[in-house]
Scaffold this motif. Structure first.
Motif, PDB file in Angstrom:
ATOM      1  N   UNK A 245       0.840  -1.201   0.000  1.00 28.77           N
ATOM      2  CA  UNK A 245       0.000   0.000   0.000  1.00 28.77           C
ATOM      3  C   UNK A 245       0.878   1.255   0.000  1.00 28.77           C
ATOM      4  N   UNK A 246       2.142   1.085   0.412  1.00 28.35           N
ATOM      5  CA  UNK A 246       3.033   2.247   0.516  1.00 28.35           C
ATOM      6  C   UNK A 246       3.507   2.780  -0.832  1.00 28.35           C
ATOM      7  N   UNK A 248       2.156   3.908  -3.569  1.00 27.17           N
ATOM      8  CA  UNK A 248       1.586   5.192  -3.994  1.00 27.17           C
ATOM      9  C   UNK A 248       1.768   6.283  -2.943  1.00 27.17           C
ATOM     10  N   UNK A 270       2.224   3.379  -9.834  1.00 24.37           N
ATOM     11  CA  UNK A 270       0.865   2.868  -9.619  1.00 24.37           C
ATOM     12  C   UNK A 270       0.649   1.503 -10.290  1.00 24.37           C
ATOM     13  N   UNK A 271       1.428   1.208 -11.327  1.00 24.84           N
ATOM     14  CA  UNK A 271       1.263  -0.083 -12.020  1.00 24.84           C
ATOM     15  C   UNK A 271       1.811  -1.261 -11.212  1.00 24.84           C
ATOM     16  N   UNK A 275      -2.803  -1.436  -5.132  1.00 23.12           N
ATOM     17  CA  UNK A 275      -4.064  -1.262  -5.854  1.00 23.12           C
ATOM     18  C   UNK A 275      -4.012  -2.026  -7.177  1.00 23.12           C
ATOM     19  N   UNK A 276      -2.840  -1.984  -7.860  1.00 21.34           N
ATOM     20  CA  UNK A 276      -2.707  -2.717  -9.125  1.00 21.34           C
ATOM     21  C   UNK A 276      -2.736  -4.224  -8.892  1.00 21.34           C
ATOM     22  N   UNK A 279      -6.231  -5.677  -9.052  1.00 15.27           N
ATOM     23  CA  UNK A 279      -7.052  -5.529 -10.259  1.00 15.27           C
ATOM     24  C   UNK A 279      -7.090  -6.811 -11.084  1.00 15.27           C
TER      25      UNK A 279
END
Ligand code: SF4
Lengths: 616, 83
Positions: A245-246, A248, A270-271, A275-276, A279
């Motif tokens: 989580x760090x 970004x 971000x990739x 979060x990525x 997905x």
């Protein structure tokens, strides 16, 4: 048990295993694990010894809480003089191995000497035996684990071992336990290889006893678990998003180094972020992250279990990597990704699998590769050196190809195994090694986050975030927010984090508990488990004692204040853009004050008064 | 005026539909304060733990007075940690 009060001494030169009483006088001053094993190392090993010579020792040590019902209490450390740095090394690991060693009745195992042929150690409760390891030498850590499990037919047996990278002499090789957990930093696996020790297999059925005050222990560990469950970080954030989580956050605040720390800020962050990882991907609709996982007795469960896209170029012809395995943690994702400019999540995850499969430190590897990439761009390293690999920043293909060479030390892989300091010296660009005391930086730029720079510079095992994680305060607001670009108050902050961490490590707990626990949550658990007075103050003093003891080991090994420094790039090349534009690290504003509050001379040496105060 | 909002980790659930990942371009009234923006999305003070405007941290007590301007990027995280 809190302490089992027993250690196993293994003389690899003679092939003997001997039980010995734990020095309880030392245990009352140094607690266990990192602290107590470092005390043994300091007493028994010449700090000037060759880290890869027979005179160095390697200690696998648990803490008094390891194996108990305290949350996260499954940890053990590998302590030795490190080959990457020449400094004291202590690498901490979770998983299940540490608790199993305790169940077998041992606080620690001290390996000394050197075997003349490959061996492994089997511990089954009180019985310990060295066995011929020639059939597992040359195997990966994963294969070694499988072979030993097949031999002993006991799924509960826990195995710590080295892979091929350590055998090939890579100076930042790790000890892998339970296949996906690593005592990762400083080359502790390389020392294990130098002793011809391939693996330690342990099975213990003796359970837990020896708790000093059982009622108080139940009460304090229950209370501690409630705090972890209710805390937003340890109860929700870490299990759901992991340390990744760090990615970004640190990029967002202008603290993410990239391209061998030439830049701060990475467009591809971000990739490769948490979060990525969550997905769904196009090929099979599944996300990279399969589930989370936990170490022994952990109620946080921050671990990542991931899969690589089966159609990705790195694994499409390698079905052995199509299953779920240990996924990316933040530091690994940064070093393998942002620092090399590679934002291909599948390539990173595959290489992370290789780090576990063959045991090497992703932080030192990623940073070393990044230094090589910078030298390639500068024309200092050419395709002649790399065996044809176009070692460009951002090339996932080059990144994967280089890693596969590193694993077995073939061709340019041998150079990469040197670590960035020796690699950059070899190619005549020593200033491009982003390291302290020879160990590479983790994922926070000391220009954008000042206090962590002081921690890196003074860390006893070379650059390391886990020796004093001031980022918690400087960026994440835990326990309170401090301004990341200020130097005021940072010496005090660094000292407080360093001392507390030394104590938490020495108990056998995971440092991630401290996102929710203060020493007032931790000390009662230690105090209930262990004899002696483990008040908050005494715990903090023990932490400070351990820190100073490590410092004295390094001093005797030849380190001076001149080694408490950062690369010139971080002191002189200002950040070019983003929220921290214009910043350099202002180490000179912090270091003298740090020495002063530590009770050290202006030359960085613990004074006689400090040594006396800490009984050193 | 146009600003960019970025709600990360568990706060992604508060994002309006459309857009990619954790980022949305939105239109807001001139003079909107940071605290008002956070309230518009029903994000509590406890959840809005790390709040950055253009990469700079804005403490809880300063959000009420912080006026947003055109093209600001507001990034918000719940309490998170790692390492
Ligand atoms: S918090 Fe994570 S690393 Fe620490 S013990 Fe738990 S699962 Fe292991």
């Amino acid at each position: 048990m809190s302490w089992t009060r027993k250690l196993l001494r293994v003389d690899l030169s003679k092939g003997t295993c001997t039980s010995e009483a734990l020095n309880m006088d030392w245990a009352k001053d140094y607690l266990g694990q990192r602290g107590l094993a470092s005390k043994y190392l300091s007493e028994e090993v010449d700090p000037k010894c060759d880290p890869l010579g027979a005179e160095n020792k390697l200690i696998m040590a648990t803490g008094p809480l390891t194996g108990t019902m305290a949350s996260t209490a499954g940890r053990y450390s590998v302590i030795t003089k490190g080959p990457l740095t020449g400094a004291i090394a202590c690498s901490n690991s979770g998983g299940y191995f540490g608790a199993e060693l305790k169940f077998a009745g041992w606080d620690m195992v001290i390996f000394e000497g050197k075997s003349d042929k490959p061996v492994y150690l089997v511990i089954q409760n009180d019985k310990a035996e060295l066995c011929d390891g020639s059939h597992i030498w040359g195997k990966s850590a994963w294969e070694t684990d499988d072979i030993l499990h097949a031999t002993y037919q006991d799924p509960q047996m826990r195995i710590a071992c080295i892979g091929r990278t350590a055998e090939a002499g890579c100076l930042y090789a790790a000890v892998i336990n339970d296949k996906h957990r690593a005592a990762g930093r400083s080359g502790v696996g390389t020392v294990m290889a130098s002793k011809n020790l391939k693996a330690v297999a342990v099975r213990g059925t003796q359970g837990i006893g020896n708790i000093d005050n059982v009622d108080a222990f139940f009460e304090s560990t229950d209370a501690g678990k409630a705090v972890l469950a209710e805390n937003a970080v340890t109860g929700q954030g870490l299990p759901a998003f992991g340390t990744q989580v760090l990615m970004n956050v640190i990029n967002g605040v202008g603290g993410l180094p990239a391209h061998n720390m030439r830049d701060v800020g990475f467009a591809g962050a971000e990739n490769i972020s948490a979060e990525a990882m969550a997905e769904p991907r196009t090929s099979d609709g599944k996300p990279n992250l399969t589930t989370n996982g936990a170490c022994f007795g952990c109620t946080i469960a921050c671990g990542r279990i991931s899969t690589v896209d089966k159609t990705h170029f790195s694994v499409k012809d390698k079905p052995q990597y199509h299953g779920a395995s240990g996924g990316l943690e933040y530091e690994a994702a940064w070093a393998l990704g942002a620092d090399t400019g590679v934002d291909d999540l599948d390539a990173l995850t595959y290489v992370n699998f290789l780090c576990n499969e063959d045991g090497f430190d992703p932080i030192s590897y990623g940073s070393t590769l990044a230094a090589a990439m910078e030298m390639f761009e500068d024309g200092v390293i050419t395709t002649k050196d790399t065996g044809g690999i176009e070692l460009k920043f951002g090339s996932a293909e080059a990144f994967v190809a280089a890693t596969e060479l590193l694993v077995t030390g073939e061709g340019f892989g041998k150079d990469l195994g040197l670590g960035s300091k020796r690699l950059c010296e070899k190619y005549g660009r020593p200033e491009l090694s982003m390291s302290v005391k020879g160990q590479e930086f983790p994922a926070y730029d000391p220009r954008g986050i000042q206090g962590i720079g002081l921690n890196y510079a003074t860390s006893n095992r070379g650059a390391c975030h886990l020796r004093g994680y001031t980022v918690a305060s400087e960026v994440l607001g835990i326990p309170v927010k401090t301004e990341q670009t200020d130097t005021d108050g940072k010496p005090e902050l660094v000292k407080a984090f360093q001392d507390a961490t030394a104590l938490v490590d020495s108990a056998g707990l995971c440092i991630f508990t401290t996102f929710a626990w203060g020493m007032d949550n931790i000390a009662p658990q230690i105090d209930a488990a262990c004899e002696g007075d483990w008040s908050v103050d005494n715990c903090l003093e023990a932490g400070e004692r351990i820190w100073n003891m490590e410092r004295l080991f390094n001093q005797a090994a030849g380190f001076t204040a001149d080694d408490d420094k950062l690369p010139k790039r971080l002191l002189e090349e200002a950040i070019k853009s983003g929220p921290t534009e214009g910043q350099v690290n202002r180490l000179g504003e912090m270091l003298p004050k740090y020495y002063e509050i530590r009770g050290w001379s202006p030359e960085g040496e613990p004074t006689a008064e400090t040594r006396q105060r800490l009984s050193l | 005026m146009k600003i960019v909002i970025e709600f990360y980790a568990s706060l992604m659930k508060y994002l309006p539909p459309g857009g990619r990942r954790f980022r949305r371009d939105i239109k807001v009234d001139e003079g909107l304060k940071l605290k008002q923006l956070i309230e518009q999305y029903n994000i509590s003070d406890e959840e809005a733990h790390i709040v950055l405007v253009n990469g700079h941290f804005v403490a809880l007590e300063s959000r009420e007075d912080h006026v947003l301007v055109e093209d600001d990027v507001v990034s918000i995280w719940p309490p998170v940690a790692g390492g």
